[in-house]
Design an enzyme around this catalytic site. Structure first.
Site, mmCIF file in Angstrom:
data_model
loop_
_atom_site.group_PDB
_atom_site.id
_atom_site.type_symbol
_atom_site.label_atom_id
_atom_site.label_comp_id
_atom_site.label_asym_id
_atom_site.label_seq_id
_atom_site.Cartn_x
_atom_site.Cartn_y
_atom_site.Cartn_z
ATOM 1 N N ASN A 9 38.802 30.847 30.056
ATOM 2 C CA ASN A 9 38.907 29.831 31.224
ATOM 3 C C ASN A 9 37.966 28.639 31.362
ATOM 4 O O ASN A 9 36.865 28.867 31.935
ATOM 5 C CB ASN A 9 39.039 30.691 32.439
ATOM 6 C CG ASN A 9 39.361 30.146 33.875
ATOM 7 O OD1 ASN A 9 39.426 28.781 33.653
ATOM 8 N ND2 ASN A 9 39.240 30.562 35.089
ATOM 9 N N ARG A 92 43.402 29.594 29.816
ATOM 10 C CA ARG A 92 44.199 29.696 31.073
ATOM 11 C C ARG A 92 44.216 27.887 31.039
ATOM 12 O O ARG A 92 43.224 27.091 30.910
ATOM 13 C CB ARG A 92 43.275 29.978 31.876
ATOM 14 C CG ARG A 92 43.825 29.819 33.545
ATOM 15 C CD ARG A 92 42.603 29.969 34.565
ATOM 16 N NE ARG A 92 43.498 29.929 35.990
ATOM 17 C CZ ARG A 92 42.593 30.429 36.872
ATOM 18 N NH1 ARG A 92 41.512 31.068 36.832
ATOM 19 N NH2 ARG A 92 43.357 30.484 38.020
ATOM 20 N N HIS A 180 47.584 29.862 40.707
ATOM 21 C CA HIS A 180 47.184 31.291 40.715
ATOM 22 C C HIS A 180 48.070 32.090 39.961
ATOM 23 O O HIS A 180 48.343 33.224 40.127
ATOM 24 C CB HIS A 180 47.114 32.034 41.944
ATOM 25 C CG HIS A 180 45.763 31.409 42.590
ATOM 26 N ND1 HIS A 180 45.631 31.082 43.987
ATOM 27 C CD2 HIS A 180 44.740 31.116 41.955
ATOM 28 C CE1 HIS A 180 44.224 30.668 44.318
ATOM 29 N NE2 HIS A 180 43.714 30.543 43.222
ATOM 30 N N ARG A 240 38.034 24.054 50.218
ATOM 31 C CA ARG A 240 39.209 23.198 50.122
ATOM 32 C C ARG A 240 39.931 23.472 51.505
ATOM 33 O O ARG A 240 40.026 24.590 52.265
ATOM 34 C CB ARG A 240 40.299 23.592 49.305
ATOM 35 C CG ARG A 240 39.678 23.116 47.738
ATOM 36 C CD ARG A 240 40.647 23.646 46.820
ATOM 37 N NE ARG A 240 39.957 24.486 45.691
ATOM 38 C CZ ARG A 240 40.575 25.308 44.858
ATOM 39 N NH1 ARG A 240 41.826 25.494 44.889
ATOM 40 N NH2 ARG A 240 39.802 25.939 43.905
ATOM 41 N N GLY A 327 38.282 37.810 44.887
ATOM 42 C CA GLY A 327 36.860 38.173 45.464
ATOM 43 C C GLY A 327 36.931 38.681 46.963
ATOM 44 O O GLY A 327 36.240 39.769 47.284
ATOM 45 N N GLY A 329 39.757 39.249 48.904
ATOM 46 C CA GLY A 329 40.805 40.053 49.192
ATOM 47 C C GLY A 329 40.340 41.545 48.516
ATOM 48 O O GLY A 329 40.874 42.410 49.202
ATOM 49 N N GLU A 379 43.022 38.127 35.482
ATOM 50 C CA GLU A 379 43.747 36.692 34.967
ATOM 51 C C GLU A 379 43.729 36.994 33.407
ATOM 52 O O GLU A 379 44.888 36.652 32.709
ATOM 53 C CB GLU A 379 43.275 35.556 35.601
ATOM 54 C CG GLU A 379 43.702 35.381 37.041
ATOM 55 C CD GLU A 379 42.712 34.688 37.734
ATOM 56 O OE1 GLU A 379 41.611 34.729 37.660
ATOM 57 O OE2 GLU A 379 43.175 33.736 38.477
#
Ligand code: ADP
Length: 394
Positions: A9, A92, A180, A240, A327, A329, A379
């Site tokens: 990634n 990714r 995601h 964001r 992180g 959750g 992921e």
């Protein structure tokens, strides 16, 4: 001698990786880590599958660019693999546009098509592709595959993907894509193993990290998600803004003296939890703070997550389950509790002790009409599964 796959990634200033060995076709993670401060001094950290630290050191030479980062990582990987050989690097790639709705093997034509998608994800796509090019230069014969964050959402109905602006823009690619997807793909598969009956139902997966979104899953497939054209939409995030009245953008440009770069910095880097708290975009720091602004930011995060969850429930036509991941959750029990409390009207009831304990587990009470799980995401596991599907190992 066995084979291995490296999942990558590549971001603007970091290179995350996970290395999987292929034992009888089944991938087993052997280590994962990150090269941070790419374009700077470079710091490398790696842990084995059990979490034991394998490396935590400055790079020997400054990591000037993606080429230097990949040269360092491939060298480390070779040493770590011993007699095993690297069969493939899986990347990714944030944006697959309308055409890449499944993982692909990367060749020159694919790279040209992915380059053309950079305007859709200018902050991420160029760095992802720089990682591919760096691997090509270091190991020209190595097979490389691409897994797309958008692909998991490719089956959305037109009504879910469409903006209410003049229709000609849709032809130019101005529509909702969602992101995601590698995480949601993993969560969907994992839930099917953990709770097969629930996985066949109507589930909201909540990927709550620095970037955060919700995905409405019907029988394991994405039918809606909160991120749209860009990774700015939907939930309040670390830095964001999430969902924002587009009139604010007009105001900022016409009356607050911001040009498009200024607006971009404001919305991507100075907003969200950081902007509202004025303290940090990191949930750990906000939970530890006793300042009212920290509380305001966390309250807004939970309020907006619950409001968006209600929107996802409307798309699903009801709700059977919620899965928390990433992180925040996976680790922030008070945030999970605050979101679930706001969804009590849907029949969500959390088991307080199970929620406090955490880990991959069911955290709703036996009489909750909505089953709630924590499922740690992976992921890189999706990237490797995609790569294997393209390498004909199965
Ligand atoms: P990224 O999108 O960068 O991959 P992560 O999934 O690592 O982000 O999530 C980062 C977020 O998770 C941060 O807000 C961080 O504070 C939060 N987080 C990580 N660990 C904990 C913890 N133990 N308690 C509360 N929040 C945590």
């Amino acid at each position: 001698m066995g084979e291995a796959i490296l999942a990558l990634n590549a971001g603007s200033s970091s290179l995350k990786f996970a290395l999987f060995r292929l034992g009888d076709g089944r991938p087993v993670a052997i280590c994962r880590g990150e090269l941070e401060d790419v374009n700077g001094a470079g710091h490398f950290r790696a842990r084995d599958a059990g979490g034991v630290l394998l490396a935590d050191k400055a790079a020997p030479d400054p990591v000037r660019d993606a080429d230097a980062a990949l040269a360092f990582l491939l060298d480390w990987t070779d040493k770590h693999l011993g007699d095993d050989t690297l069969a493939c690097v899986g990347h990714r790639i944030v944006h697959g546009g309308r055409d890449f709705t499944a993982p692909v093997r990367i060749d020159d034509a694919v790279m040209r098509a992915l380059d053309a998608l950079c305007p859709l994800a200018p902050l991420h796509q160029p760095h992802n592709l720089a990682g591919v090019r760096a691997v090509s230069r270091a190991r020209p014969n190595l097979i490389q595959t691409a897994s797309f964050d958008t692909a998991f959402h490719a089956g959305h109905d037109a009504i879910v993907a469409r903006f209410a602006i003049p229709r000609r823009f849709e032809g130019d690619g101005v529509r909702r894509y969602g992101f995601h997807g590698l995480s949601y793909d993993y969560i969907s598969h994992r839930l099917a193993a953990l709770d097969p009956a629930l996985a066949r139902g109507r589930v909201i997966a909540a990927h709550l990290g620095n970037g955060a979104s919700l995905c409405a899953l019907a029988n394991g497939k994405s039918v809606d998600t909160t991120m749209g054209f860009s990774a700015l939409d939907g939930l309040v995030m670390g830095t964001r803004c999430g969902l924002l009245d587009p009139g604010v953008l007009l105001y900022l440009q016409d009356h607050a003296g911001l040009d498009s770069k200024g607006v971009s910095d404001l919305l991507y880097k100075q907003s969200g939890l950081l902007g509202v708290s004025g303290i940090s975009g990191d949930v750990r720091a906000l939970l530890a703070s006793d300042k009212p602004e920290a509380r305001d930011a966390l309250d807004l995060f939970a309020f907006r997550a619950a409001r968006e969850a209600a929107a996802m429930t409307a798309t699903l036509g009801g709700l059977d389950g919620i899965v928390f991941s990433a992180g925040i959750g996976e680790n922030a029990a008070p945030v999970r509790a605050a979101i679930c409390e706001r969804l009590a009207w849907l029949g969500v009831s959390l088991d307080t002790a199970a929620n406090a304990k955490g880990g991959e587990s069911k955290i709703s009470t036996a009489d909750s009409s909505v089953t709630v799980w924590i499922v740690p995401t992976d992921e890189e596991a999706t990237i490797v599964r995609d790569a294997i599907s393209l390498l004909d190992y199965q």
